[in-house]
Design a protein around this motif. Structure first.
Motif, PDB file in Angstrom:
ATOM      1  N   LEU A 146       9.823  44.302  35.942  1.00  0.00           N
ATOM      2  CA  LEU A 146       9.721  44.512  34.495  1.00  0.00           C
ATOM      3  C   LEU A 146      11.007  44.101  33.797  1.00  0.00           C
ATOM      4  O   LEU A 146      10.980  43.508  32.712  1.00  0.00           O
ATOM      5  CB  LEU A 146       9.409  45.977  34.201  1.00  0.00           C
ATOM      6  CG  LEU A 146       7.973  46.428  34.517  1.00  0.00           C
ATOM      7  CD1 LEU A 146       7.850  47.933  34.367  1.00  0.00           C
ATOM      8  CD2 LEU A 146       6.980  45.711  33.623  1.00  0.00           C
ATOM      9  N   GLN A 147      12.149  44.390  34.424  1.00  0.00           N
ATOM     10  CA  GLN A 147      13.423  43.972  33.836  1.00  0.00           C
ATOM     11  C   GLN A 147      13.500  42.458  33.736  1.00  0.00           C
ATOM     12  O   GLN A 147      13.982  41.915  32.735  1.00  0.00           O
ATOM     13  CB  GLN A 147      14.579  44.500  34.685  1.00  0.00           C
ATOM     14  CG  GLN A 147      14.850  45.982  34.509  1.00  0.00           C
ATOM     15  CD  GLN A 147      15.978  46.439  35.394  1.00  0.00           C
ATOM     16  OE1 GLN A 147      15.965  46.231  36.600  1.00  0.00           O
ATOM     17  NE2 GLN A 147      16.967  47.064  34.811  1.00  0.00           N
ATOM     18  N   SER A 148      13.040  41.773  34.789  1.00  0.00           N
ATOM     19  CA  SER A 148      13.103  40.311  34.750  1.00  0.00           C
ATOM     20  C   SER A 148      12.189  39.753  33.676  1.00  0.00           C
ATOM     21  O   SER A 148      12.514  38.753  33.024  1.00  0.00           O
ATOM     22  CB  SER A 148      12.719  39.739  36.126  1.00  0.00           C
ATOM     23  OG  SER A 148      11.374  40.042  36.433  1.00  0.00           O
ATOM     24  N   GLN A 149      11.036  40.399  33.447  1.00  0.00           N
ATOM     25  CA  GLN A 149      10.137  39.935  32.383  1.00  0.00           C
ATOM     26  C   GLN A 149      10.747  40.184  31.006  1.00  0.00           C
ATOM     27  O   GLN A 149      10.664  39.331  30.128  1.00  0.00           O
ATOM     28  CB  GLN A 149       8.800  40.659  32.500  1.00  0.00           C
ATOM     29  CG  GLN A 149       7.997  40.284  33.726  1.00  0.00           C
ATOM     30  CD  GLN A 149       6.660  40.991  33.763  1.00  0.00           C
ATOM     31  OE1 GLN A 149       5.993  41.122  32.747  1.00  0.00           O
ATOM     32  NE2 GLN A 149       6.270  41.460  34.935  1.00  0.00           N
ATOM     33  N   VAL A 150      11.345  41.365  30.832  1.00  0.00           N
ATOM     34  CA  VAL A 150      11.981  41.661  29.551  1.00  0.00           C
ATOM     35  C   VAL A 150      13.129  40.689  29.300  1.00  0.00           C
ATOM     36  O   VAL A 150      13.396  40.288  28.169  1.00  0.00           O
ATOM     37  CB  VAL A 150      12.491  43.122  29.529  1.00  0.00           C
ATOM     38  CG1 VAL A 150      13.352  43.380  28.299  1.00  0.00           C
ATOM     39  CG2 VAL A 150      11.304  44.081  29.545  1.00  0.00           C
ATOM     40  N   GLN A 271       6.312  34.517  38.814  1.00  0.00           N
ATOM     41  CA  GLN A 271       6.126  34.894  37.414  1.00  0.00           C
ATOM     42  C   GLN A 271       5.203  33.897  36.725  1.00  0.00           C
ATOM     43  O   GLN A 271       5.440  32.692  36.756  1.00  0.00           O
ATOM     44  CB  GLN A 271       7.480  34.956  36.702  1.00  0.00           C
ATOM     45  CG  GLN A 271       8.404  36.021  37.266  1.00  0.00           C
ATOM     46  CD  GLN A 271       9.741  36.076  36.553  1.00  0.00           C
ATOM     47  OE1 GLN A 271       9.912  35.473  35.499  1.00  0.00           O
ATOM     48  NE2 GLN A 271      10.685  36.801  37.123  1.00  0.00           N
ATOM     49  N   LEU A 272       4.152  34.440  36.111  1.00  0.00           N
ATOM     50  CA  LEU A 272       3.159  33.635  35.403  1.00  0.00           C
ATOM     51  C   LEU A 272       3.191  33.981  33.927  1.00  0.00           C
ATOM     52  O   LEU A 272       3.414  35.130  33.550  1.00  0.00           O
ATOM     53  CB  LEU A 272       1.755  33.908  35.950  1.00  0.00           C
ATOM     54  CG  LEU A 272       1.543  33.745  37.457  1.00  0.00           C
ATOM     55  CD1 LEU A 272       0.138  34.198  37.834  1.00  0.00           C
ATOM     56  CD2 LEU A 272       1.782  32.305  37.891  1.00  0.00           C
ATOM     57  N   THR A 273       2.960  32.989  33.083  1.00  0.00           N
ATOM     58  CA  THR A 273       2.834  33.271  31.658  1.00  0.00           C
ATOM     59  C   THR A 273       1.520  34.015  31.418  1.00  0.00           C
ATOM     60  O   THR A 273       0.603  33.973  32.232  1.00  0.00           O
ATOM     61  CB  THR A 273       2.840  31.971  30.837  1.00  0.00           C
ATOM     62  OG1 THR A 273       1.702  31.182  31.223  1.00  0.00           O
ATOM     63  CG2 THR A 273       4.118  31.180  31.065  1.00  0.00           C
ATOM     64  N   ALA A 274       1.431  34.702  30.286  1.00  0.00           N
ATOM     65  CA  ALA A 274       0.245  35.505  29.998  1.00  0.00           C
ATOM     66  C   ALA A 274      -1.046  34.678  29.978  1.00  0.00           C
ATOM     67  O   ALA A 274      -2.054  35.089  30.564  1.00  0.00           O
ATOM     68  CB  ALA A 274       0.428  36.258  28.682  1.00  0.00           C
ATOM     69  N   LEU A 290       2.970  37.995  33.778  1.00  0.00           N
ATOM     70  CA  LEU A 290       2.683  38.798  34.960  1.00  0.00           C
ATOM     71  C   LEU A 290       3.620  38.383  36.078  1.00  0.00           C
ATOM     72  O   LEU A 290       3.838  37.189  36.315  1.00  0.00           O
ATOM     73  CB  LEU A 290       1.227  38.599  35.397  1.00  0.00           C
ATOM     74  CG  LEU A 290       0.747  39.377  36.617  1.00  0.00           C
ATOM     75  CD1 LEU A 290       0.791  40.879  36.339  1.00  0.00           C
ATOM     76  CD2 LEU A 290      -0.663  38.948  37.010  1.00  0.00           C
ATOM     77  N   SER A 291       4.199  39.377  36.764  1.00  0.00           N
ATOM     78  CA  SER A 291       5.096  39.117  37.882  1.00  0.00           C
ATOM     79  C   SER A 291       4.453  39.647  39.156  1.00  0.00           C
ATOM     80  O   SER A 291       4.130  40.830  39.261  1.00  0.00           O
ATOM     81  CB  SER A 291       6.455  39.804  37.653  1.00  0.00           C
ATOM     82  OG  SER A 291       7.354  39.488  38.693  1.00  0.00           O
ATOM     83  N   LEU A 292       4.251  38.758  40.148  1.00  0.00           N
ATOM     84  CA  LEU A 292       3.560  39.118  41.380  1.00  0.00           C
ATOM     85  C   LEU A 292       4.522  39.022  42.559  1.00  0.00           C
ATOM     86  O   LEU A 292       4.888  37.922  42.988  1.00  0.00           O
ATOM     87  CB  LEU A 292       2.368  38.174  41.620  1.00  0.00           C
ATOM     88  CG  LEU A 292       1.284  38.154  40.552  1.00  0.00           C
ATOM     89  CD1 LEU A 292       0.272  37.060  40.848  1.00  0.00           C
ATOM     90  CD2 LEU A 292       0.597  39.505  40.469  1.00  0.00           C
ATOM     91  N   PRO A 293       4.970  40.139  43.131  1.00  0.00           N
ATOM     92  CA  PRO A 293       5.832  40.093  44.315  1.00  0.00           C
ATOM     93  C   PRO A 293       5.038  39.618  45.537  1.00  0.00           C
ATOM     94  O   PRO A 293       3.836  39.846  45.641  1.00  0.00           O
ATOM     95  CB  PRO A 293       6.294  41.542  44.494  1.00  0.00           C
ATOM     96  CG  PRO A 293       5.923  42.242  43.216  1.00  0.00           C
ATOM     97  CD  PRO A 293       4.766  41.503  42.653  1.00  0.00           C
TER      98      PRO A 293
END
Length: 374
Positions: A146-150, A271-274, A290-293
């Motif tokens: 979430l931090q990386s997305q923000v 990481q994918l765009t919305a 969306l971030s998928l580990p």
């Protein structure tokens, strides 16, 4: 001191702090305005809970070892305690240890039974601690994601003026899922690098985290290039991912979309765009994407809270919640009859559906030139 309704662990921490201040006789500070816990606070809390989990595990292991040593000593003593004792207690042994004329072997067996029961309780506690630790590690990883997305969003001042990004490389502009991508049969060609190929089931893809990190297989046949190699190729730049799919009726599908791959500290999160995430079948997507580990059977990083997708399905993959795709699943040369078995196969939900095992797949990456900051 009143605790704002927020995440469960943060609420516990707030309540504990209030209790401590009250016990020390300090007056409660004025109530601050309600707010959500900051990223730093959640990071500190998650780290503390992880350390607590490790400490509990060490304590349980140490206690179990001590009980095991005591049980071995009692078992060794058993041979010397075979002869029943007289109705009176032996010399130097309190009679209270043998009430009602109980023999020494009976007392030994009673102690061994109690030790086994205690050991079982410790084993159950150990399993609960291990389960909680896995949940905490997942939550900690989600916080990082979430931090990386923000971090991809433009920061703003309180007066709503947008500040200039500090030389951050932006992801490439969103493009529609288009194709076809070039059908590359070797690892490097025209800027594209093949990172995965499935075609005949000759390689077992149900591998460990270290295997997926380093890579495995045959570059002339089926292989996985390796997460660390892919990350080194892409670095911090944005990139494009091309996916080529083939079913058993001869139909083919090619997709291309922008992605960003994190390092091992993010579990190589994709990481994918919305818009792309929505097109790929994701249900819960934030405006930042969306971030998928990446997850394997021995490193559970997926977004499914109470399930290890890699164990439930097969192979290592950016599973999300287990049901959107898995190109590293089990290879089937014929269609399994059981639906439960088919779900372990190679699938791409938005093309042939969740329970159709594909015949062949190829994945390729290409770094893109980062746009200059405006």
């Amino acid at each position: 001191m009143r605790c704002a309704p927020t995440a469960g662990a943060a609420l516990v921490l707030c309540a504990a702090t209030a209790g401590f201040l009250s016990a020390q006789g300090h007056p409660a500070p004025p109530e601050p305005p309600q707010r959500f816990a900051s990223w730093d606070e959640m990071n500190v809390l998650a780290h503390g809970l992880l350390q607590l989990g490790h400490g509990l595990r060490e304590h349980v292991e140490r206690t179990r070892g001590q009980l095991g040593a005591l049980e071995r000593r009692l078992s060794a003593c058993g041979a010397a305690c075979e002869e029943p004792r007289a109705s009176a207690a032996p010399p130097n042994v309190p009679a209270s240890l043998f009430p009602g004329g109980e023999t020494a072997p009976e007392t030994l067996r009673s102690l061994q039974t109690q030790l086994k029961a205690q050991n079982n309780r410790i084993e159950q506690l150990f399993q609960k601690v291990a389960q909680q630790q896995r949940h905490l590690e997942k939550q900690h990883l989600r916080i990082q994601n979430l931090q990386s997305q923000v971090g991809l969003l433009a920061p703003k001042h309180l007066d709503h003026r947008v500040t200039k990004p500090a030389r951050r490389k932006r992801l490439p502009k969103m493009a529609q899922l288009v194709g076809p991508a070039h059908n590359i049969s070797h690892p490097h060609n025209g800027g594209w690098t093949v990172i995965q190929r499935r075609q005949d089931g000759s390689v077992d893809f149900n591998q460990s985290w270290e295997a997926y990190k380093a890579g495995f297989g045959d570059l002339q046949g089926e292989f996985w290039l390796g997460l660390e190699k892919v990350h080194q190729i892409l670095g911090d730049r944005g990139s494009r991912l091309a996916v080529q799919l083939k079913d058993w009726e001869g139909n083919a599908e090619s997709l291309q979309f922008p992605v960003h791959l994190g390092g091992e500290d993010t579990a190589y999160s994709l990481q994918l765009t919305a818009p792309v995430a929505s097109k790929l079948g994701a249900i819960t997507v934030t405006p930042s994407g969306l971030s998928l580990p990446f997850s394997t059977w021995d490193q559970d990083h997926d977004l499914h809270g109470d399930k290890n997708c890699a164990k439930s399905l097969s192979g290592g993959w950016w599973f999300g919640t287990c049901d959107h795709s898995n190109l590293n699943g089990q290879y089937f040369r014929s269609m399994p009859r059981q639906r439960q078995q088919r779900k372990k196969g190679i699938f791409w939900k938005t093309w042939r559906g969740r329970y159709y095992p594909l015949q062949a797949t190829t994945m390729l990456i290409q770094p893109t030139v980062a746009e200059a900051a405006s």
